[in-house]
Design a protein around this motif. Sequence first.
Motif, mmCIF file in Angstrom:
data_model
loop_
_atom_site.group_PDB
_atom_site.id
_atom_site.type_symbol
_atom_site.label_atom_id
_atom_site.label_comp_id
_atom_site.label_asym_id
_atom_site.label_seq_id
_atom_site.Cartn_x
_atom_site.Cartn_y
_atom_site.Cartn_z
ATOM 1 N N PHE A 315 0.828 -1.198 0.000
ATOM 2 C CA PHE A 315 0.000 0.000 0.000
ATOM 3 C C PHE A 315 0.868 1.256 0.000
ATOM 4 O O PHE A 315 1.874 1.321 0.699
ATOM 5 N N LYS A 316 0.429 2.245 -0.788
ATOM 6 C CA LYS A 316 1.142 3.525 -0.856
ATOM 7 C C LYS A 316 0.111 4.650 -0.754
ATOM 8 O O LYS A 316 -0.674 4.875 -1.679
ATOM 9 N N PRO A 317 0.078 5.376 0.379
ATOM 10 C CA PRO A 317 -0.864 6.501 0.522
ATOM 11 C C PRO A 317 -0.564 7.588 -0.508
ATOM 12 O O PRO A 317 0.599 7.901 -0.785
ATOM 13 N N LEU A 318 -1.602 8.188 -1.057
ATOM 14 C CA LEU A 318 -1.463 9.272 -2.019
ATOM 15 C C LEU A 318 -1.874 10.589 -1.368
ATOM 16 O O LEU A 318 -2.641 10.602 -0.393
ATOM 17 N N PRO A 319 -1.393 11.721 -1.876
ATOM 18 C CA PRO A 319 -1.661 13.025 -1.239
ATOM 19 C C PRO A 319 -3.142 13.363 -1.126
ATOM 20 O O PRO A 319 -3.550 14.081 -0.228
ATOM 21 N N ASP A 320 -3.976 12.862 -2.040
ATOM 22 C CA ASP A 320 -5.398 13.225 -2.036
ATOM 23 C C ASP A 320 -6.242 12.322 -1.132
ATOM 24 O O ASP A 320 -7.470 12.370 -1.167
ATOM 25 N N GLY A 321 -5.588 11.491 -0.332
ATOM 26 C CA GLY A 321 -6.325 10.612 0.568
ATOM 27 C C GLY A 321 -6.615 9.243 0.000
ATOM 28 O O GLY A 321 -7.080 8.351 0.724
ATOM 29 N N GLN A 322 -6.361 9.072 -1.297
ATOM 30 C CA GLN A 322 -6.536 7.758 -1.889
ATOM 31 C C GLN A 322 -5.316 6.879 -1.571
ATOM 32 O O GLN A 322 -4.335 7.333 -0.999
ATOM 33 N N VAL A 323 -5.409 5.620 -1.953
ATOM 34 C CA VAL A 323 -4.334 4.666 -1.684
ATOM 35 C C VAL A 323 -4.033 3.890 -2.952
ATOM 36 O O VAL A 323 -4.949 3.434 -3.656
ATOM 37 N N GLU A 324 -2.752 3.741 -3.240
ATOM 38 C CA GLU A 324 -2.323 2.906 -4.353
ATOM 39 C C GLU A 324 -2.034 1.507 -3.802
ATOM 40 O O GLU A 324 -1.223 1.351 -2.894
ATOM 41 N N VAL A 325 -2.723 0.516 -4.328
ATOM 42 C CA VAL A 325 -2.603 -0.859 -3.847
ATOM 43 C C VAL A 325 -1.994 -1.711 -4.950
ATOM 44 O O VAL A 325 -2.521 -1.760 -6.068
ATOM 45 N N THR A 326 -0.889 -2.370 -4.644
ATOM 46 C CA THR A 326 -0.269 -3.294 -5.592
ATOM 47 C C THR A 326 -0.532 -4.719 -5.129
ATOM 48 O O THR A 326 -0.165 -5.103 -4.015
ATOM 49 N N LEU A 327 -1.207 -5.497 -5.974
ATOM 50 C CA LEU A 327 -1.529 -6.892 -5.695
ATOM 51 C C LEU A 327 -0.626 -7.776 -6.539
ATOM 52 O O LEU A 327 -0.436 -7.513 -7.734
ATOM 53 N N GLN A 328 -0.041 -8.798 -5.925
ATOM 54 C CA GLN A 328 0.847 -9.676 -6.676
ATOM 55 C C GLN A 328 0.640 -11.116 -6.239
ATOM 56 O O GLN A 328 0.192 -11.399 -5.136
ATOM 57 N N ALA A 329 0.957 -12.023 -7.146
ATOM 58 C CA ALA A 329 0.781 -13.447 -6.875
ATOM 59 C C ALA A 329 2.000 -14.207 -7.377
ATOM 60 O O ALA A 329 2.505 -13.944 -8.474
ATOM 61 N N ALA A 330 2.476 -15.159 -6.563
ATOM 62 C CA ALA A 330 3.595 -16.020 -6.950
ATOM 63 C C ALA A 330 3.510 -17.302 -6.135
ATOM 64 O O ALA A 330 2.996 -17.315 -5.009
ATOM 65 N N ALA A 331 4.011 -18.396 -6.701
ATOM 66 C CA ALA A 331 4.036 -19.666 -5.988
ATOM 67 C C ALA A 331 5.035 -19.591 -4.836
ATOM 68 O O ALA A 331 5.987 -18.805 -4.873
ATOM 69 N N PRO A 332 4.832 -20.377 -3.772
ATOM 70 C CA PRO A 332 5.787 -20.366 -2.661
ATOM 71 C C PRO A 332 7.169 -20.816 -3.120
ATOM 72 O O PRO A 332 7.308 -21.653 -4.019
ATOM 73 N N GLN A 333 8.192 -20.266 -2.492
ATOM 74 C CA GLN A 333 9.555 -20.599 -2.867
ATOM 75 C C GLN A 333 9.875 -22.048 -2.502
ATOM 76 O O GLN A 333 9.485 -22.551 -1.454
#
Length: 504
Positions: A315-333
């Motif tokens: 999660f990355k808060p943005l100046p306007d109160g919104q939030v940038e959310v990065t979703l990622q998927a990978a198999a376990p190591q």
Amino acid sequence: MTRPLRLTSLAAVSLCALLAGAPPALAQTPGAAASKMAPAKAPAEVSDVVKAPRPKGGEYFGLYLMDKKVGWLFTDVELLPGTPARVKATNQLVFKAMVSTRLSERLHREERIYEAKPGGRLVSFTVMQKGDGGDQLLEGTATDDGIRVVRKRPGRPDEELPRLPPSKERVEDADPTRVALLRKAKVTGFSLDGLDLETYGLTTTVEPQEQRVVNGVKVQLSKVSTLSEKEKVPVTSFITQRGEVVLVDFGQTMQARKEREAVAKRLDLVEVFGLTRVVLPKPLPESARAVPGKVTLVVQGLPEKFREETYRQKFKPLPDGQVEVTLQAAAPQELARKPRPLADPDGGENLKSSIIVESDAPAIREQAQKIVGDEKDAYRAAKKINTWVASMLTKDYGASADRATDVLSQRRGDCTEHSLLAVALLRAAGIPARRVDGVIYMVNQDGVPALYWHEWVEAFVGEWTQMDPTFNQVVADATHFGFGEEGNAEITPLIGSLKVTDVK
């Protein structure tokens, strides 16, 4: 407000409209005489829960989701005649709505008997459930040594469940809202949940009065909030000086409103599948469905408590109160994977058998052994279970079951049934696992790209990994956005308030 009643999870094959909460009660018509609002005179040794003013004969609610009526509730607390003095608390919920193309209907009724004296203990209870999720009757008897519970289901022999610990619940917990208001002080207590038979703490707080519009008239109302350790969603009741609860808020999108019985039972036929979805400004890129894969969303209406960094979500808060959310998927190591059985890194909760998960049930343990066989690698065993559930359960809108053994028997259901059975089998195989509540990307028949409420699975195989047995994904792809765990009500405030303003 009487003892909290919890709304059950609603779901369709690719969503879980999680409408969990703890509705209290409403009252009779506004013109009722004050004498009808007062309880019968009681001796001084009776609990404050009896002394607090409330409508005689019980109270009715209409239950609204995003201003659409999806059910009704009835609650009552009464002093029973006889010696020794007893108090009976009654809570009944009826839910009825369309879930995609299927009508979902559920009745949940609880009756509890307490000693009437101050601090009186819970003596006995019954919990009756009918409709979606299956029919059953739980009969509980409380003693100093613990609680004996007998489960009765149609066509099956009566079953005595493992004895529960002695009850912490007291008669004041039958209606903590009015007790707190009578005492003008914070009240703490406990509640034995009628669904999972676990005990959770309750904290009830009297807040400053507020002016609200009731039947077109501005009225000064007392305000009381109750917070349960289970749902973690404040339930705020607004009460008249005569003890009438006229309005109850569950976050921004769910509300209980005072109505006469006939009005409360007159329901809209609401389709919750589309009502609760989060519409996207544009489709997600195809790369979001790949494994490994990634997608970034810009969202508003996401409180800080839902922004916990994990191996899948940043999660990355943005100046306007919104939030940038990065979703990622990978198999376990490969190097992180371990053989089963595994210890639970969270202390054991994710290996626990319960009245819902039932991972210790003989049928569940036998089926888990058949699926995994001699496979020692926890991840490979988990993949076998995920694939088996995906292939053996028929995807059926609204074919609900609240217990893992019932899912195993009926072999059909939506995302909640797929996830519940998968978690039970994983735990039975010695793999810590839990259910994850959130949203998943779909484009439905109307062609609108949107996020729909959904439930999937997280398993610990040496490190945590998420799977989706509904869609047979051994790694849940990056279109899965998780908010909570184990079907609780913590995510309820997001329904109707979460918005996605950009897709990157």
